[in-house]
Design an enzyme around this catalytic site. Sequence first.
Site, mmCIF file in Angstrom:
data_model
loop_
_atom_site.group_PDB
_atom_site.id
_atom_site.type_symbol
_atom_site.label_atom_id
_atom_site.label_comp_id
_atom_site.label_asym_id
_atom_site.label_seq_id
_atom_site.Cartn_x
_atom_site.Cartn_y
_atom_site.Cartn_z
ATOM 1 N N ARG A 162 42.633 35.787 33.779
ATOM 2 C CA ARG A 162 41.538 36.454 34.501
ATOM 3 C C ARG A 162 42.006 36.636 35.936
ATOM 4 O O ARG A 162 42.299 35.663 36.637
ATOM 5 C CB ARG A 162 40.261 35.615 34.464
ATOM 6 C CG ARG A 162 39.264 36.080 35.521
ATOM 7 C CD ARG A 162 37.901 35.464 35.387
ATOM 8 N NE ARG A 162 37.195 36.018 34.239
ATOM 9 C CZ ARG A 162 35.887 35.903 34.065
ATOM 10 N NH1 ARG A 162 35.141 35.250 34.941
ATOM 11 N NH2 ARG A 162 35.302 36.430 33.015
ATOM 12 N N HIS A 220 37.036 44.334 30.852
ATOM 13 C CA HIS A 220 36.632 43.018 30.336
ATOM 14 C C HIS A 220 36.527 43.125 28.806
ATOM 15 O O HIS A 220 35.435 43.093 28.236
ATOM 16 C CB HIS A 220 35.286 42.621 30.967
ATOM 17 C CG HIS A 220 34.961 41.155 30.850
ATOM 18 N ND1 HIS A 220 35.793 40.246 30.243
ATOM 19 C CD2 HIS A 220 33.867 40.449 31.264
ATOM 20 C CE1 HIS A 220 35.235 39.043 30.291
ATOM 21 N NE2 HIS A 220 34.080 39.142 30.901
ATOM 22 N N ASP A 264 24.892 44.728 34.236
ATOM 23 C CA ASP A 264 25.817 43.764 34.851
ATOM 24 C C ASP A 264 25.481 43.752 36.346
ATOM 25 O O ASP A 264 24.759 44.630 36.850
ATOM 26 C CB ASP A 264 27.268 44.216 34.595
ATOM 27 C CG ASP A 264 28.324 43.219 35.092
ATOM 28 O OD1 ASP A 264 27.964 42.061 35.415
ATOM 29 O OD2 ASP A 264 29.502 43.602 35.171
#
Length: 313
Positions: free
Chosen positions: A106, A133, A228
């Site tokens: 990440r 993602h 989000d």
Amino acid sequence: MGLKNKDLISVHDLSVGEVATILDVAAKLKRKQKAGEPHEYCKGKTLVMIFSKASTRTRVSFETGFHQLGGHPIYLSDQASQIGRGEPVRDTARVLSRMVDGIMIRTFSHESVLELAKYASIPVINGLTDLLHPCQALTDLFTIQEHQKVLKGRKLVFVGDGNNMAHSLMFACAKVGMHMVCASPKGYQPNPHIVKQAQEDAKLTGASITVEEDLLTAAKGADILYTDVWASMGQEDERAERIKALGGYQINQKLLDVARPECIVLHCLPAHRGEEITEDVIEGPHSVVFDQAENRLHVQKAIMALLMSDERL
Ligand code: CP
Ligand code: NVA
């Protein structure tokens, strides 16, 4: 059964069949875990997890998941490794390839992940970059399938920032024949290159991928409403201007009223209540955000097993 590529960097790189395989294996592993049946498909293997950004779900689901597969996960943060002190990505890739069996990363720059994968001889899994993602988007397909049975033909409306999450959802929807509308204001719309690639992928499955500025028009008849945060990790300095620009792009009761009655609400989490989603909606009957969070475990176990196991799944 495995995947044709060594790595999982983007849903775009997967075939339509491979996306279906990941969902099937995830269902099988979820069943096994709930039944207490052993499923140590990565016994004796080691996974390094590199985190240059914060995480709750990604870290815990990869670490627990790999442990449940019989493997040993190692957590590496920037601060506690030489990565944060500037050791070249290509050196890290070659060193880790000689010691462990897989890498999950990440980080900020998507190019770093591509470079890591290029120089590593072992599988590299993208656990989020500024651009994509993929593990979250594959999990989201799995969660939608659990709740709505059929994926093909469903309408998913993404509300807000056309960010990494929106990009990966576009690729995911394209692979399974869903209709995705990204509802974002000008200046915060998804990367046009990604939109174009997803629209190309969509031709294979009858999916559609569109961008719409007007939120209420976009949300009409939605089977899934998704949002989000307005300011992603690394964008903390832009918070004030983002709140201003994205202000109306919220999942609230008014938006649910124009969606289909059986509409489900998804959020990758962490959520900012009162910003991109209201408290009553995230805590309400349409929200399946905690099923969604749990499914990270099962879907990523499927990805790790498919990329790293020597056994037939
Ligand atoms: N959704 C997600 O990736 O959560 P974390 O940032 O907690 O890993
Ligand atoms: N868009 C968010 C997703 C967090 C899981 C971020 O990049 O911070």
